[in-house]
Structure formats: structure tokens, C-alpha cells
Design a protein around this motif. Sequence first.
Motif, PDB file in Angstrom:
ATOM      1  N   ASP A  62      22.732  26.824  42.058  1.00 45.78           N
ATOM      2  CA  ASP A  62      22.459  25.718  43.216  1.00 45.78           C
ATOM      3  C   ASP A  62      20.911  25.505  43.161  1.00 45.78           C
ATOM      4  N   SER A  63      20.197  25.010  42.456  1.00 47.94           N
ATOM      5  CA  SER A  63      18.906  24.548  42.390  1.00 47.94           C
ATOM      6  C   SER A  63      18.026  25.749  42.707  1.00 47.94           C
ATOM      7  N   SER A  64      18.262  26.919  42.453  1.00 48.42           N
ATOM      8  CA  SER A  64      17.366  28.162  42.561  1.00 48.42           C
ATOM      9  C   SER A  64      16.137  27.890  41.910  1.00 48.42           C
ATOM     10  N   PHE A  65      16.217  27.238  40.522  1.00 46.54           N
ATOM     11  CA  PHE A  65      15.072  26.537  39.865  1.00 46.54           C
ATOM     12  C   PHE A  65      15.369  25.181  39.724  1.00 46.54           C
ATOM     13  N   THR A  66      14.122  24.568  39.827  1.00 42.10           N
ATOM     14  CA  THR A  66      14.308  23.180  39.504  1.00 42.10           C
ATOM     15  C   THR A  66      13.178  22.515  38.645  1.00 42.10           C
ATOM     16  N   GLY A  67      13.587  21.477  37.661  1.00 49.89           N
ATOM     17  CA  GLY A  67      12.708  21.015  36.759  1.00 49.89           C
ATOM     18  C   GLY A  67      13.637  20.682  35.485  1.00 49.89           C
ATOM     19  N   PHE A 110      13.439  39.248  28.168  1.00 46.59           N
ATOM     20  CA  PHE A 110      14.110  40.091  29.329  1.00 46.59           C
ATOM     21  C   PHE A 110      14.774  41.221  28.473  1.00 46.59           C
ATOM     22  N   HIS A 111      14.134  42.342  28.651  1.00 52.92           N
ATOM     23  CA  HIS A 111      14.275  43.421  27.784  1.00 52.92           C
ATOM     24  C   HIS A 111      15.462  43.912  28.144  1.00 52.92           C
ATOM     25  N   GLN A 112      16.068  44.191  29.335  1.00 48.09           N
ATOM     26  CA  GLN A 112      17.355  44.853  29.742  1.00 48.09           C
ATOM     27  C   GLN A 112      18.387  43.944  30.181  1.00 48.09           C
ATOM     28  N   LEU A 113      18.162  42.810  29.928  1.00 49.94           N
ATOM     29  CA  LEU A 113      19.037  41.788  30.677  1.00 49.94           C
ATOM     30  C   LEU A 113      20.247  41.776  30.203  1.00 49.94           C
ATOM     31  N   LYS A 114      21.419  41.879  30.513  1.00 47.25           N
ATOM     32  CA  LYS A 114      22.776  41.970  29.952  1.00 47.25           C
ATOM     33  C   LYS A 114      23.681  40.814  30.290  1.00 47.25           C
ATOM     34  N   TYR A 115      23.158  40.117  31.437  1.00 49.05           N
ATOM     35  CA  TYR A 115      24.052  39.241  31.949  1.00 49.05           C
ATOM     36  C   TYR A 115      23.329  37.990  32.514  1.00 49.05           C
ATOM     37  N   LEU A 116      23.659  36.533  32.230  1.00 49.61           N
ATOM     38  CA  LEU A 116      22.721  35.419  32.689  1.00 49.61           C
ATOM     39  C   LEU A 116      23.638  34.389  33.032  1.00 49.61           C
ATOM     40  N   LYS A 117      23.707  34.131  34.313  1.00 49.02           N
ATOM     41  CA  LYS A 117      24.459  32.989  34.754  1.00 49.02           C
ATOM     42  C   LYS A 117      23.555  31.883  35.221  1.00 49.02           C
ATOM     43  N   LEU A 118      23.894  30.515  34.722  1.00 49.77           N
ATOM     44  CA  LEU A 118      23.196  29.407  35.352  1.00 49.77           C
ATOM     45  C   LEU A 118      24.080  28.631  35.970  1.00 49.77           C
ATOM     46  N   THR A 119      24.058  27.964  36.980  1.00 48.12           N
ATOM     47  CA  THR A 119      25.076  27.332  37.782  1.00 48.12           C
ATOM     48  C   THR A 119      24.568  26.123  38.715  1.00 48.12           C
ATOM     49  N   ARG A 120      24.690  25.157  38.291  1.00 47.31           N
ATOM     50  CA  ARG A 120      24.518  23.885  39.113  1.00 47.31           C
ATOM     51  C   ARG A 120      22.875  23.733  39.314  1.00 47.31           C
ATOM     52  N   LEU A 121      22.083  23.609  38.025  1.00 43.40           N
ATOM     53  CA  LEU A 121      20.911  23.468  38.014  1.00 43.40           C
ATOM     54  C   LEU A 121      20.568  22.084  37.285  1.00 43.40           C
ATOM     55  N   ASN A 122      19.218  21.615  37.667  1.00 35.87           N
ATOM     56  CA  ASN A 122      19.139  20.196  36.860  1.00 35.87           C
ATOM     57  C   ASN A 122      18.379  20.310  35.690  1.00 35.87           C
ATOM     58  N   ILE A 123      18.661  21.343  35.076  1.00 36.54           N
ATOM     59  CA  ILE A 123      17.813  21.612  33.679  1.00 36.54           C
ATOM     60  C   ILE A 123      18.525  20.674  32.648  1.00 36.54           C
ATOM     61  N   ARG A 124      17.553  20.175  31.884  1.00 39.47           N
ATOM     62  CA  ARG A 124      17.742  19.253  30.865  1.00 39.47           C
ATOM     63  C   ARG A 124      17.610  19.855  29.487  1.00 39.47           C
ATOM     64  N   VAL A 125      16.678  20.538  29.372  1.00 38.01           N
ATOM     65  CA  VAL A 125      16.226  21.066  27.928  1.00 38.01           C
ATOM     66  C   VAL A 125      15.892  22.461  28.007  1.00 38.01           C
ATOM     67  N   TRP A 126      16.607  23.299  27.486  1.00 38.77           N
ATOM     68  CA  TRP A 126      16.359  24.805  27.486  1.00 38.77           C
ATOM     69  C   TRP A 126      15.897  25.443  25.977  1.00 38.77           C
ATOM     70  N   GLU A 127      14.559  25.687  26.051  1.00 41.63           N
ATOM     71  CA  GLU A 127      14.100  26.190  24.769  1.00 41.63           C
ATOM     72  C   GLU A 127      13.941  27.641  24.838  1.00 41.63           C
ATOM     73  N   ALA A 128      14.714  28.275  23.904  1.00 42.59           N
ATOM     74  CA  ALA A 128      14.596  29.827  23.954  1.00 42.59           C
ATOM     75  C   ALA A 128      14.732  30.342  22.319  1.00 42.59           C
ATOM     76  N   SER A 129      14.850  31.647  22.082  1.00 48.44           N
ATOM     77  CA  SER A 129      15.047  32.043  20.949  1.00 48.44           C
ATOM     78  C   SER A 129      15.875  33.403  21.252  1.00 48.44           C
ATOM     79  N   SER A 130      16.168  33.954  20.142  1.00 45.53           N
ATOM     80  CA  SER A 130      16.988  35.063  20.246  1.00 45.53           C
ATOM     81  C   SER A 130      16.357  36.369  20.595  1.00 45.53           C
TER      82      SER A 130
END
Length: 247
Positions: free
Chosen positions: A94-99, A109-129
Motif C-alpha cells: 500500500d504505497s510503502s514505496f512510491t515512484g 539482497f543476500h539472504q532474502l527468501k520472500y518478497l511481496k509487492l502489493t498495491r504499489l504504483n510502480i510501472r517499471v521494475w528493472e532487476a537481474s537474477s
Amino acid sequence: MSGVWMYSAGGAIGGELARVAPPTPSGLSFAMLTHLEALNIYKYKYEREPLTLSNPIRFPETLKKPTLKGLCLPWNYMSTIQRLPKLEVLKLLDSSFTGHLWETGDEQFHQLKYLKLTRLNIRVWEASSINFPSLRKLAVRSCKDLREIPLVLGNISTLEYINIDYSNSRVLESVNRIQNAQHDIGNYDIHVSITHMDQSEVFFQGGPLHLHGGGIFFRVFRNVVLLATFRSISGDKSCRYCANSLW
């Protein structure tokens, strides 16, 4: 930093809970909670303008499971969260991050096992494995402007599960491409589930109760509501100490 803020802290933080301060123009700090492992921060009646502070929230290095909601943080602040050495679960709601653009850059994110994105206004997500070398579960729900989930995330060897909803057909198509690409190389380990409706994240349950070996306490400071849950280190003595210190 106006609005109403709620914090829920988990972990064996004992008497250190009393050191949490309400938000100020210089930011909000949990850095002194050196045993903190899980933290929920919820700001409602929030403004849509992102916070402009260079370091609006300071976390301890022990933090494993932050959940953020309604904060309107700029995406460049994510680099601070990426550097948390024990981060395992990250929920952005819910708009925790905006842009409209999130670039994960070269950091991991060295140890990150679970990522959840909900109700964000993001359009482009640029990432790599390489950004998520330990990711096992990804959930993307009600991000209606997102053009796609980065296809390269399908190359993460640890990824087992992707959860999405029906709110965005482009996200559906990108997940389908990820799954097909993996099937083409003989990898059937990524499972996809699609839900019809996202359930709101439950931040706080119960009331101002005293629990055996822990407690839930409320604190009201001007327009700030503090709700903290914790496990005591030395039984009821620690609980009473925290309760007395909060008021």
C-alpha cells in the motif's frame, strides 16, 4: 512526517522497546533495538508525496522481517534495506514505496527468501537474477501499472513459487513467459499460483493485553500510535519494565 504511525515490533527486545521514539522531522530510528528481528510500520492518513529525508528510517542490522505500509518512501531508499545483512522477508504494501521506476542496481539482497509487492504504483521494475540470489517466493498483487515482472528473475536457481492475482494482464503474461522459458530448459521447479483477490495484510491482532512471557502495549504520543509486541527476556519482570517505561 505527519499522519498516524503504528509500529509492531517482534523479537526478544525486552526493555529496549522503551527506547523507540516517535517520528521527528529528522526521521524515525529503530537502530537502538539491537535484538529486533521483525518489525511492521504502518502509516495511515498518509500523504502521496514521497519523503525527502536522506535516511528517513534507520533499522538495526539484526532485522530479518520488515513489513512497510503507507510510507511513500522513494525507491532510492531501497539501497538502505538491501544492506541489511540478515534480511529474509520483505513485504512492501500500500504505497510503502512510491515512484514509477525501481532499479535494483548491482546490489544484492543476500539472504532474502520472500518478497511481496502489493498495491504499489510502480510501472517499471528493472532487476537481474544476481540481485536475489536466495529468493524462494515472490508475490506481486494489485500492482496495476506494472508492465512486467522482470523475465530474468526466472533464472534464479532458488526460486520455487510465484504468486500473482488477476489485476494486471501484463504481469500474468510475463509470469507465463517466465514459466514457459523455464519449462523449455527442463526446469519445472517454479510453481505459479493466481489468486482472485488479495487479502489485506493483518498488521495487529488483539488488544492491550498482558501475555505470559510477553506483551502487547499501546502508546499514544500526539498523533502517533505505538503498538508493540514482544517476547520478554526474563519473564514478567521484563514485561512490567517495558509497560512502565512506555507510559
